[in-house]
Write a protein that holds these residues in place. Structure first.
Motif, PDB file in Angstrom:
ATOM      1  N   SER A 165     -75.972 -26.154 -38.333  1.00 16.58           N
ATOM      2  CA  SER A 165     -75.606 -27.463 -38.864  1.00 16.58           C
ATOM      3  C   SER A 165     -74.301 -27.916 -38.209  1.00 16.58           C
ATOM      4  O   SER A 165     -73.353 -27.133 -38.100  1.00 16.58           O
ATOM      5  CB  SER A 165     -75.433 -27.366 -40.374  1.00 16.58           C
ATOM      6  OG  SER A 165     -75.057 -28.608 -40.893  1.00 16.58           O
ATOM      7  N   LYS A 166     -74.263 -29.186 -37.758  1.00 20.26           N
ATOM      8  CA  LYS A 166     -73.065 -29.728 -37.118  1.00 20.26           C
ATOM      9  C   LYS A 166     -72.682 -31.031 -37.810  1.00 20.26           C
ATOM     10  O   LYS A 166     -73.534 -31.775 -38.270  1.00 20.26           O
ATOM     11  CB  LYS A 166     -73.326 -30.030 -35.647  1.00 20.26           C
ATOM     12  CG  LYS A 166     -73.583 -28.829 -34.803  1.00 20.26           C
ATOM     13  CD  LYS A 166     -73.777 -29.226 -33.363  1.00 20.26           C
ATOM     14  CE  LYS A 166     -74.056 -27.996 -32.528  1.00 20.26           C
ATOM     15  NZ  LYS A 166     -74.217 -28.329 -31.120  1.00 20.26           N
ATOM     16  N   SER A 167     -71.403 -31.302 -37.806  1.00 23.22           N
ATOM     17  CA  SER A 167     -70.935 -32.579 -38.336  1.00 23.22           C
ATOM     18  C   SER A 167     -71.274 -33.660 -37.317  1.00 23.22           C
ATOM     19  O   SER A 167     -71.470 -33.368 -36.128  1.00 23.22           O
ATOM     20  CB  SER A 167     -69.429 -32.544 -38.570  1.00 23.22           C
ATOM     21  OG  SER A 167     -68.738 -32.553 -37.334  1.00 23.22           O
ATOM     22  N   GLU A 187     -68.920 -33.453 -34.358  1.00 25.67           N
ATOM     23  CA  GLU A 187     -69.228 -32.386 -33.403  1.00 25.67           C
ATOM     24  C   GLU A 187     -70.417 -32.759 -32.521  1.00 25.67           C
ATOM     25  O   GLU A 187     -70.395 -32.543 -31.314  1.00 25.67           O
ATOM     26  CB  GLU A 187     -69.558 -31.087 -34.137  1.00 25.67           C
ATOM     27  CG  GLU A 187     -68.380 -30.424 -34.806  1.00 25.67           C
ATOM     28  CD  GLU A 187     -68.796 -29.247 -35.655  1.00 25.67           C
ATOM     29  OE1 GLU A 187     -68.128 -28.210 -35.555  1.00 25.67           O
ATOM     30  OE2 GLU A 187     -69.784 -29.359 -36.411  1.00 25.67           O
TER      31      GLU A 187
END
Length: 90
Positions: free
Chosen positions: A22-24, A27
């Motif tokens: 999971s990435k923001s 990011e």
């Protein structure tokens, strides 16, 4: 328990082999700048201004106010930019 899925080479895989990271959004777009329109300086300036103006227009529309937007672009050196921001010259 359902049977494991076989991969192309005939070995079986399990859920623990499948890792989803999971990435923001920050990011993701930092790694994929071309998707966000920041892959070169000219496109970056255009994208930034377009977003600024679109967001301003959306904000005006949401409160039923006619927009009064002006944009001024001025080229400056890094030293001038730092002085404007209050960064001491070194």
């Amino acid at each position: 328990m359902p049977p494991r899925k076989s991969s192309a080479n005939g070995s079986s895989s399990s859920k623990k082999d499948e890792i989803q990271v999971s990435k923001s959004p920050a990011e993701f777009f930092a790694e994929n700048q071309s998707i966000a329109g920041f892959d070169n300086p000219g496109k970056s300036l255009y994208t930034t201004l377009r977003e600024l103006i679109e967001n301003s227009l959306d904000a005006c529309e949401s409160v039923n106010v006619l927009p009064d937007i002006s944009v001024e672009i001025e080229e400056m050196t890094q030293a001038q930019f730092n002085k404007m921001r209050g960064v001491p010259s070194g």
